[in-house]
Design a protein around this motif. Structure first.
Motif, PDB file in Angstrom:
ATOM      1  N   ARG A 352       0.813  -1.214   0.000  1.00  0.00           N
ATOM      2  CA  ARG A 352       0.000   0.000   0.000  1.00  0.00           C
ATOM      3  C   ARG A 352       0.850   1.269   0.000  1.00  0.00           C
ATOM      4  O   ARG A 352       0.341   2.360  -0.249  1.00  0.00           O
ATOM      5  N   ASP A 353       2.142   1.134   0.269  1.00  0.00           N
ATOM      6  CA  ASP A 353       3.021   2.309   0.315  1.00  0.00           C
ATOM      7  C   ASP A 353       4.311   2.013  -0.450  1.00  0.00           C
ATOM      8  O   ASP A 353       5.411   2.021   0.113  1.00  0.00           O
ATOM      9  N   PRO A 354       4.201   1.755  -1.754  1.00  0.00           N
ATOM     10  CA  PRO A 354       5.379   1.336  -2.510  1.00  0.00           C
ATOM     11  C   PRO A 354       6.445   2.417  -2.631  1.00  0.00           C
ATOM     12  O   PRO A 354       7.627   2.096  -2.791  1.00  0.00           O
ATOM     13  N   ASP A 355       6.069   3.683  -2.553  1.00  0.00           N
ATOM     14  CA  ASP A 355       7.090   4.723  -2.655  1.00  0.00           C
ATOM     15  C   ASP A 355       8.085   4.639  -1.506  1.00  0.00           C
ATOM     16  O   ASP A 355       9.260   4.982  -1.658  1.00  0.00           O
ATOM     17  N   ALA A 363       8.136   0.281  -8.068  1.00  0.00           N
ATOM     18  CA  ALA A 363       6.923   0.776  -7.412  1.00  0.00           C
ATOM     19  C   ALA A 363       5.712   0.811  -8.345  1.00  0.00           C
ATOM     20  O   ALA A 363       4.611   0.413  -7.940  1.00  0.00           O
ATOM     21  N   ARG A 367       2.113  -0.984  -7.550  1.00  0.00           N
ATOM     22  CA  ARG A 367       0.933  -0.140  -7.393  1.00  0.00           C
ATOM     23  C   ARG A 367      -0.158  -0.516  -8.399  1.00  0.00           C
ATOM     24  O   ARG A 367      -1.347  -0.583  -8.056  1.00  0.00           O
ATOM     25  N   ARG A 368       0.216  -0.764  -9.622  1.00  0.00           N
ATOM     26  CA  ARG A 368      -0.770  -1.079 -10.656  1.00  0.00           C
ATOM     27  C   ARG A 368      -1.367  -2.472 -10.488  1.00  0.00           C
ATOM     28  O   ARG A 368      -2.410  -2.774 -11.073  1.00  0.00           O
ATOM     29  N   GLY A 374      -3.903  -3.474  -0.886  1.00  0.00           N
ATOM     30  CA  GLY A 374      -2.565  -3.987  -1.154  1.00  0.00           C
ATOM     31  C   GLY A 374      -2.577  -5.411  -1.638  1.00  0.00           C
ATOM     32  O   GLY A 374      -1.517  -6.044  -1.753  1.00  0.00           O
ATOM     33  N   ALA A 623      -4.810   6.929  -5.514  1.00  0.00           N
ATOM     34  CA  ALA A 623      -3.770   6.952  -4.488  1.00  0.00           C
ATOM     35  C   ALA A 623      -4.396   6.970  -3.106  1.00  0.00           C
ATOM     36  O   ALA A 623      -3.750   7.345  -2.127  1.00  0.00           O
ATOM     37  N   TRP A 662      -1.424   7.915 -13.504  1.00  0.00           N
ATOM     38  CA  TRP A 662      -1.243   6.474 -13.734  1.00  0.00           C
ATOM     39  C   TRP A 662      -0.095   6.233 -14.706  1.00  0.00           C
ATOM     40  O   TRP A 662       0.716   5.327 -14.512  1.00  0.00           O
ATOM     41  N   LYS A 666       2.117   6.476 -10.549  1.00  0.00           N
ATOM     42  CA  LYS A 666       1.837   6.984  -9.214  1.00  0.00           C
ATOM     43  C   LYS A 666       0.413   6.696  -8.753  1.00  0.00           C
ATOM     44  O   LYS A 666      -0.014   7.219  -7.727  1.00  0.00           O
ATOM     45  N   ARG A 668      -2.951   3.565  -8.672  1.00  0.00           N
ATOM     46  CA  ARG A 668      -3.448   2.236  -8.973  1.00  0.00           C
ATOM     47  C   ARG A 668      -4.245   2.275 -10.270  1.00  0.00           C
ATOM     48  O   ARG A 668      -4.557   3.349 -10.794  1.00  0.00           O
TER      49      ARG A 668
END
Length: 776
Positions: A352-355, A363, A367-368, A374, A623, A662, A666, A668
């Motif tokens: 849920r927080d890939p950055d 990332a 995210r995608r 998550g 996001a 997207w 950045k 989903r």
């Protein structure tokens, strides 16, 4: 009830937990687990890649490690790795688990020469090349278990994998003494393993660790190991799961006749781990190291993850214990009252927080691939694309008591809290039918059976905008021409389109556009004048709070005064757009230069205060998280309780395909169908009974999806639109108009009557004359 303080040390915890009754531990552990997970149990569908079985350690229980004379080739070749990867992709795997011996080049010249032939000096160098190949050649995400590493090793490998791991096994130093299971194994010294786990935390690596129980350690020593993991996780936040693995005696090893821990001993350790590590930690136990009948007992004790299960490759560490078939594991988990769901190699809390937790080049892939929990998307439905809708929910089962309690409180008119609404959004498949059914009951109670719609036309008078919202593929800068040309309709054309809409039967025109740099408050007044002159009777539904704020600011007027001028010029109602998600945490990511949450609410409060009613919307699935969705609904409810000015609530699923945020990796890929269904149903429940109408967007959901929403608390299909362009610009494929005949057919498909309405929900006569030239 076992009472534990948050910061109890290992000795204090051991004094409480070691003598405790097993059933008491399990009862408390199960309650904590269900409170945090709602009954969801995860696993990773993986392939197992034994890159090398050479190892410098000589653990007394291991059959994975071998010697050069028995190994054949020292390392799997590129082609051998790729063949396993291809088989995994065909079987629907998502994870490539690399497992290997620890630094074999430090022990064997055979390994050193093999590495040299492969163009590497170290095993870690070759591992990195193979992990990069998996990323380049497949959709699988690598997880690495290469043994003891330092922070520079982790940093070097971080861009090649989404997670890594090393089993702590134990902090009992006597296990390394002569005659012990770890004697002669330099990488099994507890202090060295703890240092390696800490280095992973410093490098921000989502990390798997755990205990191997039954080696000769005491229960108090297990508590010491759990506390060490707890303290490392509190410091770094990087532990994604803790495995509680039971020792299995293997023929041909020095511990072939060592007693294995009993199931009861394993259950005690799992329950102790849950109590020490807390409800949010993923606790894992391998599902293949006990009799299949033990699945329910392991889950009750606190397990909420089965780890990696492969439909392709064996468990090379425990070859005597084949993986359960995933279908059988699904059924066994369901028989225990839980729901199985696959996950990525990176656990859901870190996904849920890939950055923060994933290298920048990986990332976007994470995210995608996931939903707001998550967890992986498991269907090919995307908002705006009109795909067949998937089946959501498990029929024939009672909802959990926690969900039933939330629904009962809502039915009684109680205000739900943020945690209540998050729980509804986090519902398991078994709970979803109860939520949908409750939403449908609330709908029937408030507005009856009729499905409504309005005949309207969208007039987007300019796509030139000062703002750079990350989700918007419609707006253009004044000189840019990507995704089609920039345009600005003149007042005559706006009036012509309004008159044409009325001639085709529209009772409403919806007017919105970008924030053009040349526009001021007078522009919006002139737009109203043009429409009113060309179509004197049409209902003007116009101007988002962003446009209202822009107009008032440019004229130096208070918002309430500007709204009064707009009302006098013909404005009848406001669309609730520009809300996106009413939480500034999200707005800072998707629309940082736009009006903030309080400004949006303030405009609506002033509008309602002078008698202008409005819709309310949410644009979700980018996001944001369920927590943000809950806050949005609570803010809408609170304002509605004060003003009563919202006519309807409209969920708008994020259409991702052409959205800049997207394309930059950045956001989903929009909400899943499950999430879209829950958004409509939960909105009905959370806003009950204050907001009477819940609308679905046929443009975003497609006709088939909209039909499902009508069975989940929705009573309105919105407008026929005629010239929808914003969703189309984002990549939507569901058409630009959906006429009255289509609306009627859609409602009839679920056995509901349909009525045309006005913007303010007055039902129009069924057989009123159609204007000349109208196309129905």
């Amino acid at each position: 009830m076992i009472h534990l303080r948050e910061n109890m040390g290992a000795d204090e915890l051991a004094a409480v937990l070691v003598p405790a009754r097993l059933e008491s531990l399990i009862d408390q552990s199960e309650a904590l687990t269900l409170e945090a997970t709602g009954g969801l149990v995860t696993y990773s569908r993986k392939i197992f890649i034994p890159l090398t079985r050479l190892c410098r350690d000589v653990c007394a229980y291991c059959t994975f490690a071998t010697t050069p004379t028995r190994a054949g080739a020292a390392f799997l070749s590129r082609d051998e790795v790729l063949a396993i990867v291809r088989a995994g992709e065909r079987a629907g795997c998502r994870e490539a688990l690399f497992t290997l011996g620890d630094q074999p080049e430090a022990r064997y010249a055979f390994a050193r020469s093999a590495l040299q032939a492969l163009g590497h000096e170290t095993t870690l160098g070759y591992l990195r090349e193979m992990a990069d190949m998996v990323l380049a050649e497949s959709s699988l995400l690598p997880h690495l278990n290469p043994g003891l590493m330092g922070i520079e090793d982790y940093r070097a490998l971080r861009g090649s994998a989404v997670s890594m791991g090393i089993m702590l096994e134990s902090t009992a130093e006597h296990l390394c003494d002569r005659g012990g299971p770890h004697y002669g194994s330099p990488d099994k010294i507890p202090a060295a393993r703890l240092a390696s786990i800490a280095a992973a935390g410093e490098a921000a690596i989502p990390f798997t660790t755990g205990l191997l129980i039954g080696l000769g350690e005491t229960r108090a020593e297990r508590i010491q190991a759990l506390v060490a993991i707890r303290d490392l996780h509190r410091r770094y936040g990087h532990i994604q799961e803790v495995i509680i693995q039971n020792f299995r005696a293997k023929p041909g090893t020095r511990m072939a006749h060592h007693p294995e821990p009993s199931l009861e001993d394993h259950l005690w350790t799992i329950a102790a781990a849950r109590l020490v590590l807390g409800p949010e930690m993923a606790i894992q136990a391998p599902p293949n190291l006990h009799d299949p009948a033990a699945v329910g007992a392991l889950l009750r004790a606190g397990v909420n993850d089965w780890g990696g299960v492969s439909p392709v490759t064996p468990d090379h560490v425990n070859p005597e214990a084949p993986w359960p078939e995933i279908l059988a594991l699904t059924k066994a988990t369901a028989a225990a009252g839980r729901q199985l769901h696959d996950r990525l190699a990176i656990g859901p809390s870190h996904a849920r927080d890939p950055d923060r937790w994933v290298d920048a080049r990986l990332a976007p892939r994470v995210r995608r691939a996931v939903d707001a929990r998550g967890l992986p998307r498991n269907d090919d439905w995307f908002a705006g694309q009109g795909k067949d809708v998937p089946v959501v929910g498990t029929s024939g089962r009672l909802a959990s008591p926690a969900i039933e309690t939330v629904i009962a409180r809502a039915a009684a008119g109680d205000d739900l809290g943020e945690a209540d609404i998050v729980r509804l959004f986090s519902a398991s498949d078994a709970d979803i039918p109860a939520i949908v059914s409750a939403a449908d009951r609330f709908r029937a109670e408030i507005v009856g059976e009729a499905v409504t719609y309005v005949v309207n036309r969208n007039i987007n008078y300019t796509n030139i905008c000062l703002h750079a919202c990350g989700f918007c593929a419609f707006s253009k800068g004044s000189t840019r021409s990507e995704r089609g040309p920039a345009y600005r309709l003149d007042f005559d054309e706006i009036g012509r389109r309004a008159a044409q809409a009325v001639a085709r039967g529209a009772t409403e025109v919806c007017l919105q556009g970008g924030i053009h740099p040349a526009y001021d408050g007078n522009t919006y007044l002139n737009v109203l004048a043009a429409v009113r002159a060309a179509a004197p009777t049409v209902h003007i539904h116009a101007f988002s709070p962003l446009e209202i704020l822009h107009g008032a600011t440019t004229l130096g007027q208070p918002i309430e005064d500007f709204l009064g001028d707009l009302k006098a010029a013909g404005l009848a109602t406001l669309p609730g757009t520009a809300a996106e998600v009413l939480d500034d945490e999200v707005r800072a990511l998707i629309c940082p230069d736009k009006l903030d949450t309080e400004q949006w609410l303030d405009v609506m409060r002033h509008a309602h205060g002078i008698g202008l009613r409005s819709t309310a919307t949410i644009m979700f699935g980018h996001a944001d998280t369920y927590r943000h969705w809950a806050r949005h609904l609570l803010r809408i409810r609170a304002l509605q309780a004060d003003t009563g000015g919202f006519t309807e609530f409209v969920p708008l699923p994020f259409v991702h395909m052409e959205a800049p945020i997207w394309r930059k990796g950045k956001a989903r890929s929009g909400p899943t169908f499950r999430e879209a269904l829950l958004m409509h149903a939960v909105a009905r429940i959370a806003l009950y009974p204050l907001v009477p109408n819940i609308q679905t967007s046929w443009v975003k959901m497609g006709p088939a999806g909209a039909a499902k929403m009508l069975e989940a608390g929705v009573n309105d299909l919105g407008g026929t639109l005629m010239d929808e362009s914003i969703t189309r610009a984002a990549g939507g494929l569901n058409g630009q108009e959906f006429g009255p005949a289509g609306m009627a057919a859609l409602a009839a498909s679920i056995g509901r009557p349909v009525h045309e309405r006005t913007t303010l929900y007055r039902i129009l006569p069924e057989n009123r004359p159609a204007p000349v030239g109208v196309r129905l």
